[in-house]
Design a protein around this motif. Structure first.
Motif, PDB file in Angstrom:
ATOM      1  N   LEU A  45     -51.473 -56.444  -2.453  1.00 21.98           N
ATOM      2  CA  LEU A  45     -50.381 -56.776  -1.545  1.00 21.98           C
ATOM      3  C   LEU A  45     -50.842 -56.741  -0.084  1.00 21.98           C
ATOM      4  O   LEU A  45     -50.446 -57.586   0.727  1.00 21.98           O
ATOM      5  CB  LEU A  45     -49.218 -55.803  -1.748  1.00 21.98           C
ATOM      6  N   LEU A  53     -48.283 -50.792   1.685  1.00 24.59           N
ATOM      7  CA  LEU A  53     -47.131 -50.192   1.023  1.00 24.59           C
ATOM      8  C   LEU A  53     -47.608 -49.145   0.035  1.00 24.59           C
ATOM      9  O   LEU A  53     -48.748 -49.193  -0.433  1.00 24.59           O
ATOM     10  CB  LEU A  53     -46.332 -51.264   0.271  1.00 24.59           C
ATOM     11  N   SER A 309     -42.843 -59.029  -0.521  1.00 23.88           N
ATOM     12  CA  SER A 309     -44.018 -58.632   0.246  1.00 23.88           C
ATOM     13  C   SER A 309     -44.669 -59.850   0.900  1.00 23.88           C
ATOM     14  O   SER A 309     -45.012 -59.823   2.084  1.00 23.88           O
ATOM     15  CB  SER A 309     -45.016 -57.921  -0.673  1.00 23.88           C
TER      16      SER A 309
END
Length: 359
Positions: A45, A53, A309
């Motif tokens: 991500l 995150l 995301s």
């Protein structure tokens, strides 16, 4: 004081549940499922969106029958037996039937299941029939099956164990309590698949109960995701003929629709949709990056995480929990179809070596 792990769910969280000394605890030692830090997914991500995150996976496939349904079913069967039930009944796309049949077998009461014919994964059907349930397959969808079992339960007094049964929701709240226990507080966001919508309802209620009890400080934004072909809450109207490869959330008129919308709105979260291709991408990534094999519907939570995301809609540094509702072995046919058959060779050393050494 936080509850002690590894007890049956009802015993672990007895103070928060509507049980008494008279309640016979029907348990298969459900709950206390793993909360796994997904570091390789976090790295993916960050590479794609440039945002770091903290991602945790709540692996509900580790429950006794392989799905989150066991949390609610231990409560539903315990209370049904306490009340002197003569049998239980449910409509199901699979996981409810497997769980209801197992807990009914443990309790020693009859179980009847109504399923939409041809729309249930074989792993789940196998569980229901092996546990001794009487399985009735109708030529209609889940919503029609649910209408029927509600009427039957009212007509002949059998206990309905779908999520319309409030004890089901009570039991399912426990997953939120476990997450808060493991993390020391609620996450910033909680990502979850939405089908009949009982689970998002239960998690939100669970998080609120824990904060009110002083066992957590914050509340998460509830981030629910429906399959694009079965997204009545997103579209704002029932879907007469839902279509998705994610059979566990293939529901056109969720029983807990209004409560799910309340959970979304009260938490400041979302209920959005993800395509089957997005679900399958998440399904593959979870298995390949994190070693977690979940059924396709479970991957809707991570599909939603990937989508938000990439759109840079999540706060940097946020801590997230993603519920993976069921084990991948619930639907082995889908995995083989998606990932491919084995390479078949003669029993020859050089032939096998060639394949192993292939770039």
């Amino acid at each position: 004081m936080q509850a002690v792990a590894n007890q049956p769910l009802i015993e672990r969280y007895r103070r928060f549940l509507p049980v008494s000394e008279r309640t016979p605890v029907i348990t298969l030692k459900e709950g206390s499922t793993p909360l796994i830090r997904a570091r390789r997914l976090e790295h993916r991500l960050e590479e794609e969106a440039g945002v770091r995150l903290e991602v945790h996976l709540k692996v509900e496939g580790a429950n006794p029958t392989g799905s989150f349904k066991d949390r609610g079913m231990t409560m539903a069967l315990s209370k049904a037996v306490e009340e002197g039930t003569e049998g239980v009944i449910c409509a199901s796309t699979g996981n409810t039937s497997a769980s209801a049949a197992a807990y009914a077998a443990k309790a020693g009461v009859p179980c009847f299941v109504v399923i939409p014919d041809g729309n249930i994964a074989m792993g789940k059907l196998a569980q229901a029939v092996m546990h001794g349930a009487r399985v009735l397959a109708i030529r209609g969808n889940f919503d029609r099956a649910l209408e029927m079992v509600v009427r039957i339960s009212e007509r002949i007094g059998m206990t309905l164990v779908n999520s319309l049964n409030p004890y089901r929701i009570d039991g399912q709240k426990s997953a939120a309590w476990e997450i808060a226990d493991d993390l020391g507080d609620a996450p910033d966001y909680h990502f979850i698949p939405v089908g009949n919508a009982g689970n998002i309802t239960a998690y939100w209620a669970g998080y609120r109960i824990y904060r009110e009890a002083g066992l957590s400080r914050s509340l998460p934004k509830m981030m629910g995701f429906q399959a694009a072909g079965a997204a009545p809450i997103v579209e704002g109207a029932p879907v007469a003929d839902p279509k998705t490869i994610a059979t566990a959330i293939k529901i056109g008129n969720p029983a807990s629709w209004k409560k799910a919308v309340a959970a979304r709105d009260e938490s400041g979260g979302v209920i959005e949709k993800v395509t089957d291709d997005e679900i399958l991408e998440a399904y593959r990534l979870l298995a390949a990056l994190e070693g977690v094999f979940c059924e396709p519907a479970s991957a809707a939570s991570v599909a939603g995480l990937l989508k938000l995301s990439r759109a840079r809609r999540l706060a940097a540094g946020a801590r997230l929990a993603c519920t993976l509702t069921g084990h991948g072995l619930k639907d082995p046919e889908r995995a083989i179809t998606f990932a491919g058959e084995p390479v078949r060779l003669e029993a020859d050393f050089d032939a096998v070596l060639k394949e192993v050494a292939r770039p």
